[in-house]
Design a protein around this motif. Structure first.
Motif, PDB file in Angstrom:
ATOM      1  N   PHE A 374      20.759  39.489 -30.358  1.00 37.01           N
ATOM      2  CA  PHE A 374      20.001  40.247 -31.356  1.00 37.01           C
ATOM      3  C   PHE A 374      19.997  39.483 -32.681  1.00 37.01           C
ATOM      4  N   GLU A 375      18.894  39.615 -33.416  1.00 34.06           N
ATOM      5  CA  GLU A 375      18.860  39.008 -34.761  1.00 34.06           C
ATOM      6  C   GLU A 375      18.820  40.111 -35.820  1.00 34.06           C
ATOM      7  N   PHE A 376      19.622  39.935 -36.860  1.00 31.35           N
ATOM      8  CA  PHE A 376      19.697  40.946 -37.924  1.00 31.35           C
ATOM      9  C   PHE A 376      19.683  40.299 -39.307  1.00 31.35           C
ATOM     10  N   ASP A 377      19.270  41.123 -40.296  1.00 29.34           N
ATOM     11  CA  ASP A 377      19.412  40.713 -41.697  1.00 29.34           C
ATOM     12  C   ASP A 377      20.708  41.272 -42.278  1.00 29.34           C
ATOM     13  N   LEU A 378      21.147  42.401 -41.711  1.00 28.67           N
ATOM     14  CA  LEU A 378      22.310  43.109 -42.265  1.00 28.67           C
ATOM     15  C   LEU A 378      23.132  43.710 -41.123  1.00 28.67           C
ATOM     16  N   ILE A 379      24.450  43.475 -41.168  1.00 25.97           N
ATOM     17  CA  ILE A 379      25.349  44.130 -40.193  1.00 25.97           C
ATOM     18  C   ILE A 379      26.272  45.074 -40.968  1.00 25.97           C
ATOM     19  N   ILE A 380      26.268  46.343 -40.571  1.00 26.97           N
ATOM     20  CA  ILE A 380      27.125  47.342 -41.224  1.00 26.97           C
ATOM     21  C   ILE A 380      28.258  47.679 -40.264  1.00 26.97           C
ATOM     22  N   TYR A 381      29.473  47.410 -40.704  1.00 29.70           N
ATOM     23  CA  TYR A 381      30.636  47.738 -39.886  1.00 29.70           C
ATOM     24  C   TYR A 381      31.129  49.141 -40.273  1.00 29.70           C
ATOM     25  N   ALA A 382      30.884  50.104 -39.402  1.00 31.31           N
ATOM     26  CA  ALA A 382      31.405  51.466 -39.626  1.00 31.31           C
ATOM     27  C   ALA A 382      32.574  51.644 -38.660  1.00 31.31           C
ATOM     28  N   THR A 383      33.504  50.696 -38.737  1.00 34.03           N
ATOM     29  CA  THR A 383      34.524  50.566 -37.686  1.00 34.03           C
ATOM     30  C   THR A 383      35.869  51.199 -38.031  1.00 34.03           C
ATOM     31  N   GLY A 384      35.913  52.004 -39.059  1.00 34.75           N
ATOM     32  CA  GLY A 384      37.068  52.862 -39.264  1.00 34.75           C
ATOM     33  C   GLY A 384      38.239  52.248 -40.009  1.00 34.75           C
ATOM     34  N   PHE A 385      39.395  52.882 -39.813  1.00 39.59           N
ATOM     35  CA  PHE A 385      40.565  52.634 -40.662  1.00 39.59           C
ATOM     36  C   PHE A 385      41.844  52.560 -39.835  1.00 39.59           C
ATOM     37  N   ASP A 386      42.815  51.874 -40.404  1.00 38.02           N
ATOM     38  CA  ASP A 386      44.171  51.887 -39.864  1.00 38.02           C
ATOM     39  C   ASP A 386      44.811  53.140 -40.479  1.00 38.02           C
ATOM     40  N   SER A 387      44.732  54.234 -39.739  1.00 36.31           N
ATOM     41  CA  SER A 387      44.974  55.543 -40.357  1.00 36.31           C
ATOM     42  C   SER A 387      46.438  55.806 -40.746  1.00 36.31           C
ATOM     43  N   PHE A 388      46.598  56.583 -41.766  1.00 36.28           N
ATOM     44  CA  PHE A 388      47.877  57.138 -42.249  1.00 36.28           C
ATOM     45  C   PHE A 388      48.877  56.093 -42.748  1.00 36.28           C
ATOM     46  N   THR A 389      49.268  55.168 -41.862  1.00 32.83           N
ATOM     47  CA  THR A 389      50.321  54.223 -42.248  1.00 32.83           C
ATOM     48  C   THR A 389      49.740  52.898 -42.732  1.00 32.83           C
ATOM     49  N   GLY A 390      48.434  52.671 -42.482  1.00 33.91           N
ATOM     50  CA  GLY A 390      47.825  51.371 -42.774  1.00 33.91           C
ATOM     51  C   GLY A 390      47.996  50.935 -44.225  1.00 33.91           C
ATOM     52  N   SER A 391      47.783  51.859 -45.158  1.00 36.29           N
ATOM     53  CA  SER A 391      47.869  51.470 -46.565  1.00 36.29           C
ATOM     54  C   SER A 391      49.313  51.244 -46.994  1.00 36.29           C
ATOM     55  N   TYR A 392      50.248  51.959 -46.370  1.00 42.35           N
ATOM     56  CA  TYR A 392      51.663  51.688 -46.659  1.00 42.35           C
ATOM     57  C   TYR A 392      52.075  50.344 -46.069  1.00 42.35           C
ATOM     58  N   ASP A 393      51.596  50.081 -44.838  1.00 40.16           N
ATOM     59  CA  ASP A 393      51.959  48.819 -44.174  1.00 40.16           C
ATOM     60  C   ASP A 393      51.490  47.598 -44.957  1.00 40.16           C
ATOM     61  N   ARG A 394      50.418  47.778 -45.718  1.00 37.59           N
ATOM     62  CA  ARG A 394      49.868  46.638 -46.451  1.00 37.59           C
ATOM     63  C   ARG A 394      50.625  46.348 -47.748  1.00 37.59           C
ATOM     64  N   ILE A 395      51.589  47.216 -48.080  1.00 38.86           N
ATOM     65  CA  ILE A 395      52.455  46.967 -49.247  1.00 38.86           C
ATOM     66  C   ILE A 395      53.853  46.645 -48.693  1.00 38.86           C
ATOM     67  N   ASP A 396      54.499  45.657 -49.271  1.00 37.96           N
ATOM     68  CA  ASP A 396      55.854  45.300 -48.819  1.00 37.96           C
ATOM     69  C   ASP A 396      56.846  46.279 -49.469  1.00 37.96           C
ATOM     70  N   ILE A 397      57.055  47.405 -48.795  1.00 35.07           N
ATOM     71  CA  ILE A 397      57.925  48.448 -49.353  1.00 35.07           C
ATOM     72  C   ILE A 397      59.318  48.306 -48.753  1.00 35.07           C
ATOM     73  N   ARG A 398      60.303  48.115 -49.607  1.00 32.31           N
ATOM     74  CA  ARG A 398      61.692  47.958 -49.117  1.00 32.31           C
ATOM     75  C   ARG A 398      62.605  48.978 -49.767  1.00 32.31           C
ATOM     76  N   GLY A 399      63.297  49.706 -48.926  1.00 31.39           N
ATOM     77  CA  GLY A 399      64.160  50.772 -49.405  1.00 31.39           C
ATOM     78  C   GLY A 399      65.582  50.302 -49.640  1.00 31.39           C
ATOM     79  N   ALA A 400      66.522  51.240 -49.569  1.00 33.16           N
ATOM     80  CA  ALA A 400      67.931  50.920 -49.794  1.00 33.16           C
ATOM     81  C   ALA A 400      68.369  49.870 -48.777  1.00 33.16           C
ATOM     82  N   GLY A 401      69.044  48.849 -49.239  1.00 28.35           N
ATOM     83  CA  GLY A 401      69.530  47.812 -48.329  1.00 28.35           C
ATOM     84  C   GLY A 401      68.435  46.869 -47.871  1.00 28.35           C
TER      85      GLY A 401
END
Ligand code: NA7
Length: 541
Positions: A374-401
């Motif tokens: 197929f040939e396109f001018d525009l591709i729209i990715y409506a492919t979703g999210f890494d839900s709930f934990t994804g945004s936490y996982d992308r930050i290096d969060i380190r707790g006690a120890g």
């Protein structure tokens, strides 16, 4: 206040995120007299409603159930123009709230948080941003959103495409995207893809929809709010919120009190027809409870909806492709739509079954499937999210120890109440994984979480307590309760963001237990009980 190094700002509290949750949390912290700030990668407040500017982005909850309920003044002054508001209006609303509360100068934008480290000696968190700025705070509050780590498909050649391409979450903010007359691909048919497809189908030249698995969709029935209705809404906010407080998902729509088995077929069909013709999520939630729990009843309802799809799509073969076969109605998030199915009756719209003829690669000119290029001018990715934990996982969060939150959660989230994590003192998750937020209408649940957290912090401050940590056994018990909630619920077996499923993230292609499914009233009662018992399950010191 600045430290000697001049690079670390020392405060009482740092909120990560300035969306619906972050705005309200910051307001409550400031009201406690704390020195607090909210950090956000975006150039302004709004979170989800700042980023998701794709055509057709709008509420599926009634606008007047999505706004904050905590301020009578805001309720009185803000007038929603539609029953289900679009993204531009929602963003304007959140900007209005920020200004009304006078908290904009306490927010910092354009700062992407890179890491957060807890220091056990001082009981403080140090948050570092990508540009090197640092904030030190007693309390760290995660208001990062459940669906804010957008995921692109893992398809070979993605960078080779010579036309325009972006994820719906990253829709350009500084310019109009040209659509008229262009050849456009949409990959993904979740709630986002559905909104995009129905909106751009009449505008673009050609539209090809790459659908891997269809979703069960039903009509939104949106309409403008006229002056008289506006008056009625504003005069009945108390009743609206009282009704929402009663329902399982904090929506206006709650389950039908009758059992499926005790009504005649005529009565059952009458309810289903009424719901299908009514605005909003009634078509999902104002149903017999057995629809959610009993596979046979769910199959009967799914067949009712399937027949609606068949009646709306002219080509029976296309209609069959649009009817989910691997999960029943409501087992995944139900996208509400406006003439979505009718888009497939248009000559310029083509449905490509990406499970039958999978996408092999993105080429410089478009998309190559096992069958066709197929040939396109525009591709729209409506492919979703890494839900709930994804945004936490992308930050290096380190707790006690030095323990990494990402490691602790590698097989799925583990929390106490969805608000705190053992080993991560003084960290509060707001509307986070294992809370009731995502299984309900977001804003009321956000108000629950934020209100409870603000009261907890007030308690800690008044009692001069410097450290709060969830106990391991309380966390294990809560996590077991979350898992038990999934058992027997049909949601548990469907591959969706409700189960943390994402084929584009390593290790997330298995089903996990991400949300509290016991309902908002039970969740609120649990939080209240914990507080009334002097914050049972926590070590305070
Ligand atoms: P969803 O509901 O997670 O939908 C993502 C869609 O993208 C879904 O149809 C996926 O198909 C599809 N997808 C993902 N990766 C691929 C690849 N590699 N190839 C083909 N298709 C793919 O996200 P949304 O943004 O629509 O909605 C998220 C929520 O935001 C929504 O529910 C609202 O609450 C607001 P799959 O089903 O996995 O086969």
């Amino acid at each position: 206040m600045e430290t000697g190094s001049n690079t670390t700002t020392v405060r009482d509290a740092v909120v990560i995120g300035a969306g619906v949750t972050g705005i309200y949390m910051l307001h409550r912290l400031l009201a406690l007299g704390l020195d607090a700030t909210a950090l956000d990668e975006a150039a302004g407040p709004g979170g989800t409603w700042y980023w998701n500017r794709y055509p057709g982005a709008r509420f599926d909850s009634e606008s007047y159930t999505y706004g904050y309920s905590f301020s009578k003044e805001i309720l009185e002054e803000w007038s929603w123009s539609e029953h289900f508001a679009g993204q531009p209006e929602t963003l304007r609303y959140l900007e209005f709230v920020v200004d009304k509360l006078g908290i904009r100068d306490r927010m910092q934008f354009g700062c992407k948080v890179k890491s957060a480290r807890f220091d056990g000696a001082s009981n403080r968190w140090t948050v570092e941003m990508e540009d090197g700025r640092r904030e030190s705070a007693r309390y760290l509050l995660g208001a990062v959103g459940a669906l804010s780590a957008a995921t692109l498909p893992r398809i070979e050649g993605r960078d080779d495409f010579e036309g325009e391409a972006f994820h719906t979450y990253d829709w350009p903010k500084d310019r109009e995207v040209e659509l008229a007359g262009r050849r456009v691909a949409v990959i993904g048919t979740g709630a986002t893809g559905v909104q995009v497809i129905q909106t751009i189908a009449p505008i673009v030249g050609e539209l090809a929809v790459f659908q891997r698995r269809p979703n069960w969709c039903a009509p939104l029935h949106n309409s403008p709010i006229d002056a008289e209705t506006q008056k009625r809404i504003k005069g009945s906010y108390d009743q609206i919120f009282a009704r929402m407080a009663e329902t399982h998902g904090s929506f206006l729509h709650g389950t039908d009190p009758r059992s499926y088995h005790e009504v005649s077929e005529e009565e059952r069909l009458a309810l289903w027809e009424k719901n299908y013709a009514s605005p909003g999520f009634g078509v999902w939630f104002s149903n017999f409870v057995e629809v959610f729990l009993d596979p046979e009843v769910n199959a009967a309802y799914s067949e009712f909806i399937a027949n609606k799809i068949r009646s709306r799509v002219h080509d029976p073969a296309i209609a069959e492709k649009l009817i989910p076969k691997d999960h029943g109605f409501g087992n995944q998030r139900v996208p509400l739509e406006s003439h979505y199915y009718e888009a497939y009756n248009r000559d310029n719209v083509r449905l490509v079954d990406a499970s039958e003829t999978p996408i092999l690669r993105i080429t410089p000119k478009g998309i190559q499937t096992t069958e066709e290029e197929f040939e396109f001018d525009l591709i729209i990715y409506a492919t979703g999210f890494d839900s709930f934990t994804g945004s936490y996982d992308r930050i290096d969060i380190r707790g006690a120890g030095g323990q990494k939150l990402r490691d602790k959660w590698k097989d799925g989230p583990i929390t106490y109440l969805g608000t705190n994590v053992s080993g991560f003192p003084n960290l509060f998750l707001l509307a986070g994984p294992q809370s009731a937020s995502a299984s309900s209408n977001y804003p009321p649940s956000i108000e629950t979480c934020v209100g409870w957290t603000a009261d907890f912090i007030d308690y800690l401050e008044r009692n001069a307590l410097q450290r709060v940590e969830a106990r391991l056994e309380a966390e294990e018990q809560w996590t077991a309760e979350i898992k038990a909630g999934y058992e027997g619920n049909m949601i548990a077996r469907a591959k969706s963001w409700f189960t943390g499923y994402n084929s584009n993230v390593d290790g997330h292609d298995k089903l996990r237990h991400m949300m509290y499914l016991g309902g908002s009233p039970a969740y609120r009662a649990k939080l209240a009980e914990v507080a009334s018992k002097g914050y049972e399950g926590f070590d305070l010191g």
